[in-house]
Design a protein around this motif. Sequence first.
Motif, PDB file in Angstrom:
ATOM      1  N   TYR A   1       0.714  -1.161  -0.028  1.00 17.77           N
ATOM      2  CA  TYR A   1      -0.024   0.065  -0.049  1.00 17.77           C
ATOM      3  C   TYR A   1       0.932   1.294   0.045  1.00 17.77           C
ATOM      4  CZ  TYR A   1      -3.898  -2.944   1.559  1.00 17.77           C
ATOM      5  OH  TYR A   1      -5.047  -4.019   1.552  1.00 17.77           O
ATOM      6  N   PHE A   2       1.983   1.225   0.878  1.00 11.53           N
ATOM      7  CA  PHE A   2       2.679   2.368   0.873  1.00 11.53           C
ATOM      8  C   PHE A   2       3.735   2.870  -0.017  1.00 11.53           C
ATOM      9  CE2 PHE A   2       1.195   2.048   5.622  1.00 11.53           C
ATOM     10  CZ  PHE A   2       0.250   3.090   5.682  1.00 11.53           C
ATOM     11  N   GLY A   3       4.519   1.577  -0.042  1.00 13.94           N
ATOM     12  CA  GLY A   3       5.517   1.580  -1.191  1.00 13.94           C
ATOM     13  C   GLY A   3       4.904   2.067  -2.343  1.00 13.94           C
ATOM     14  N   LEU A   4       4.058   1.039  -2.945  1.00 14.88           N
ATOM     15  CA  LEU A   4       3.509   1.259  -4.330  1.00 14.88           C
ATOM     16  C   LEU A   4       2.926   2.704  -4.248  1.00 14.88           C
ATOM     17  CD1 LEU A   4       3.046   0.421  -7.215  1.00 14.88           C
ATOM     18  CD2 LEU A   4       1.182  -0.904  -6.383  1.00 14.88           C
ATOM     19  N   GLY A   5       2.245   2.863  -3.072  1.00 15.41           N
ATOM     20  CA  GLY A   5       1.379   4.107  -3.139  1.00 15.41           C
ATOM     21  C   GLY A   5       2.241   5.497  -3.456  1.00 15.41           C
ATOM     22  N   ILE A   6       3.313   5.626  -2.553  1.00 16.18           N
ATOM     23  CA  ILE A   6       4.454   6.735  -2.833  1.00 16.18           C
ATOM     24  C   ILE A   6       4.519   7.095  -4.212  1.00 16.18           C
ATOM     25  CG2 ILE A   6       6.513   7.414  -2.215  1.00 16.18           C
ATOM     26  CD1 ILE A   6       6.487   5.658   0.536  1.00 16.18           C
ATOM     27  N   VAL A   7       5.010   6.025  -5.097  1.00 14.60           N
ATOM     28  CA  VAL A   7       5.581   5.868  -6.212  1.00 14.60           C
ATOM     29  C   VAL A   7       4.217   6.483  -7.238  1.00 14.60           C
ATOM     30  CG1 VAL A   7       5.935   4.773  -8.507  1.00 14.60           C
ATOM     31  CG2 VAL A   7       7.047   4.053  -6.484  1.00 14.60           C
ATOM     32  N   LEU A   8       2.971   6.014  -7.086  1.00 16.92           N
ATOM     33  CA  LEU A   8       1.970   6.423  -7.789  1.00 16.92           C
ATOM     34  C   LEU A   8       1.562   7.787  -7.459  1.00 16.92           C
ATOM     35  CD1 LEU A   8      -0.458   3.172  -7.737  1.00 16.92           C
ATOM     36  CD2 LEU A   8       1.536   3.835  -9.577  1.00 16.92           C
ATOM     37  N   TYR A   9       1.446   8.235  -6.289  1.00 15.96           N
ATOM     38  CA  TYR A   9       1.232   9.583  -5.804  1.00 15.96           C
ATOM     39  C   TYR A   9       2.193  10.520  -6.517  1.00 15.96           C
ATOM     40  CZ  TYR A   9      -2.798   8.598  -2.300  1.00 15.96           C
ATOM     41  OH  TYR A   9      -3.806   8.113  -1.721  1.00 15.96           O
ATOM     42  N   ALA A  10       3.280  10.147  -6.508  1.00 16.47           N
ATOM     43  CA  ALA A  10       4.367  11.170  -7.037  1.00 16.47           C
ATOM     44  C   ALA A  10       4.208  11.126  -8.478  1.00 16.47           C
ATOM     45  CB  ALA A  10       5.704  10.960  -6.517  1.00 16.47           C
ATOM     46  N   LEU A  11       3.761  10.119  -9.065  1.00 17.49           N
ATOM     47  CA  LEU A  11       3.386  10.030 -10.782  1.00 17.49           C
ATOM     48  C   LEU A  11       2.312  10.757 -11.457  1.00 17.49           C
ATOM     49  CD1 LEU A  11       4.878   8.561 -13.067  1.00 17.49           C
ATOM     50  CD2 LEU A  11       3.428   6.832 -12.645  1.00 17.49           C
ATOM     51  N   VAL A  12       1.414  11.000 -10.489  1.00 15.33           N
ATOM     52  CA  VAL A  12       0.065  11.502 -10.646  1.00 15.33           C
ATOM     53  C   VAL A  12       0.163  12.802 -11.535  1.00 15.33           C
ATOM     54  CG1 VAL A  12      -2.177  12.455 -10.095  1.00 15.33           C
ATOM     55  CG2 VAL A  12      -1.582  10.191  -9.462  1.00 15.33           C
ATOM     56  N   PRO A  13       1.020  13.883 -10.836  1.00 14.69           N
ATOM     57  CA  PRO A  13       1.226  15.010 -11.543  1.00 14.69           C
ATOM     58  C   PRO A  13       1.827  15.069 -12.676  1.00 14.69           C
ATOM     59  CG  PRO A  13       1.576  15.171  -8.965  1.00 14.69           C
ATOM     60  CD  PRO A  13       1.478  13.818  -9.517  1.00 14.69           C
ATOM     61  N   THR A  14       2.796  14.239 -12.974  1.00 13.60           N
ATOM     62  CA  THR A  14       3.328  14.067 -14.124  1.00 13.60           C
ATOM     63  C   THR A  14       2.593  13.570 -15.378  1.00 13.60           C
ATOM     64  OG1 THR A  14       5.694  13.686 -13.005  1.00 13.60           O
ATOM     65  CG2 THR A  14       5.468  12.798 -15.283  1.00 13.60           C
ATOM     66  N   LEU A  15       1.729  12.455 -15.005  1.00 12.55           N
ATOM     67  CA  LEU A  15       0.770  11.894 -15.960  1.00 12.55           C
ATOM     68  C   LEU A  15      -0.159  13.100 -16.307  1.00 12.55           C
ATOM     69  CD1 LEU A  15      -0.082   8.585 -14.376  1.00 12.55           C
ATOM     70  CD2 LEU A  15       1.495   8.784 -16.216  1.00 12.55           C
ATOM     71  N   ALA A  16      -0.504  13.857 -15.467  1.00 10.95           N
ATOM     72  CA  ALA A  16      -1.630  14.900 -15.556  1.00 10.95           C
ATOM     73  C   ALA A  16      -1.108  15.983 -16.487  1.00 10.95           C
ATOM     74  CB  ALA A  16      -2.244  15.634 -14.339  1.00 10.95           C
ATOM     75  N   ALA A  17       0.247  16.440 -16.292  1.00 13.67           N
ATOM     76  CA  ALA A  17       1.056  17.467 -17.230  1.00 13.67           C
ATOM     77  C   ALA A  17       1.444  17.105 -18.503  1.00 13.67           C
ATOM     78  CB  ALA A  17       2.227  17.867 -16.400  1.00 13.67           C
ATOM     79  N   ASN A  18       1.314  15.583 -18.845  1.00 12.22           N
ATOM     80  CA  ASN A  18       1.646  15.143 -20.078  1.00 12.22           C
ATOM     81  C   ASN A  18       0.490  14.490 -20.619  1.00 12.22           C
ATOM     82  OD1 ASN A  18       4.720  15.418 -19.590  1.00 12.22           O
ATOM     83  ND2 ASN A  18       4.855  13.282 -18.727  1.00 12.22           N
TER      84      ASN A  18
END
Length: 467
Positions: free
Chosen positions: A333-350
Motif C-alpha cells: 500500500y505504502f511503497g507502491l502508493g508513494i510511487v503512484l502519488y508522485a507520478l500523478v502530477p507528471t501524468l496529468a502534465a503530460n
Amino acid sequence: MATSTSWLDRSRTIAGPGFNRWLIPPAALAIHLAIGQAYAFSVFKKPMGALISGDVNAPAPSDWTPGQLAVIFSIAIVLLGLSAAVFGKWLERVGPRKAMLASALCFSGGFFISALGVSIHNIWLVYFGYGFVGGIGLGIGYISPVSTLIKWFPDRPGVATGMAIMGFGGGAMIGSPLAVALMAYFKDSAPMGVAPTMLTMGAIYLVFMMFGVFTIRVPAEGWKPEGYVPNTQHSTLITAANVDADTAIKTPQFWLLWVVLVTNVTAGIGVLETASPLIQETFSDVSMGEGLGVTAAAAAGFVGLLSLFNLLGRFFWSSASDKLGRKPTYMIYFGLGIVLYALVPTLAANHSLALFVIVCCVILSMYGGGFATIPAYLRDLFGTMQVGAIHGRLLTAWSTAGILGPLIVNYLHQSQKDKGLTGAEAYQTVFYVMAGVLVVGLIANMLVKAVNEKYHYKEAAAKKVAA
C-alpha cells in the motif's frame, strides 16, 4: 420485556452444532451496505440547499449554504470514530445482535429526525439527526460484525472482514440512485422531495438491517473450523494469545497502526477530493483538443469508477493479505502508493489520460484495502478476545483523517491557485505532500513487531492472582 431482552442477549446468539458460518457474511453485509449510504450523502446537498427557493441553481438567501451542509457529513464521520471507540467494549460484552439493533435504530432514527429538521427547515435538527444520532449508528454498525466474522473465520480473517467492509464501500452505489429516484418521486409533495425521501430511506434501511440482527450468531466457546490449524508461516506477528482493549492502547503496536490508518486514509482522501476537478481542469478541450476533453459527465463517471475500485480493493487486498501477510500487504500500500502519488502530477502534465485513470484506480483500491485489512492486522497482533473494541478505538484515526485530509488538500490547492497556478500545476503539491504522508505510514508499518508477552491477557491475569 424479559423475553425480548433474553432474545437480544449474547447467550441467545450462540450457534448450535452444524450452523453454516457462511450465513454470517450476509448478515454483516446487511449492516454495512446500509450504513455505507453515508458515502452518498452528497446527493442531498444541492436539494437541501434549495428547499426555500426550489431552484438548485439560484438558492434563496435563507437557504442553507454549502458550508452549513458540509458540517452534517463531518459530524457523522467524527461520531463514527468516537462511538466505535466508546461502545467497542460494550459490544464485546453484549454481543453483536444487541449492537446491530442499536446501530439500526440509531442509523434509521437519524433519517427520521433529519426529515423533521428538513420539514421545519432547522439545520440543527439535521446536525443532531443524521450527524450525531446517525453517526453513532455508523460507528456501532461498522464494528459490530467485525469481531464476529473474525471468530467464525480464523482460517481467513482477511476474506471475512473484506466481505463486510466491502459492503460499506458499496453502500453508496445503492444509496445514491435510491435517494435520487425517491426525491424525483416525491418532488411534488414536499420541497425538493427531501423529507419524504429521508423517511422512506430510514424505513427501508431499518428493515434491511434487521435481517442482520435476526441472522447473526456467534460461535460456541472453543469452536474451530474442521481441520483448522493456526498458521503463522507468514509472520511472527500472529499471536495465539489475547490482549484486552484497555491494555492494547498502551502498546506501541496500537499507535503504530493508528498512524498507519490515519496516513492511508488522509492520502486517499487527497485523491477523492481532487480527482474529479483535476481530471476536468487538466484534460480539458483547450489542452487536449476540441472534443477530446473530459466533460463533467465523464468526470462523474470517473468518480464512479474510483468508487468501484474502492469497493473491489476492500475485498481483493484484504483477501490477498491472508496469503501475503498483513505487514507485507501494507508495505505494498505504502511503497507502491508513494510511487503512484508522485507520478500523478507528471501524468496529468503530460496529458496521459489512460495512465492517469489507471493509477488513480489502483490508488483507490489500496485506500479501500487499507480499511478492510486493518481488522485482520489487529487480530494478528492482539487476538480475537476484544478485537472489535480495539478496532473501534483505532477508528478514531479515520475521524482524524476525515478532518485533516480535506483541510490539507484545500489549503495546498488554494495556496497554489493564489500563486497563479492552474490545472495540473495547481494540484501537484497536493500529491507530492500526500506521497510524503505515505512515507510516514511506511515507516510506522516497518516498526510494527509482535506484541510483548507482558501485555497478554492470561499473563496479566496470572500476575494478579499471584499477587
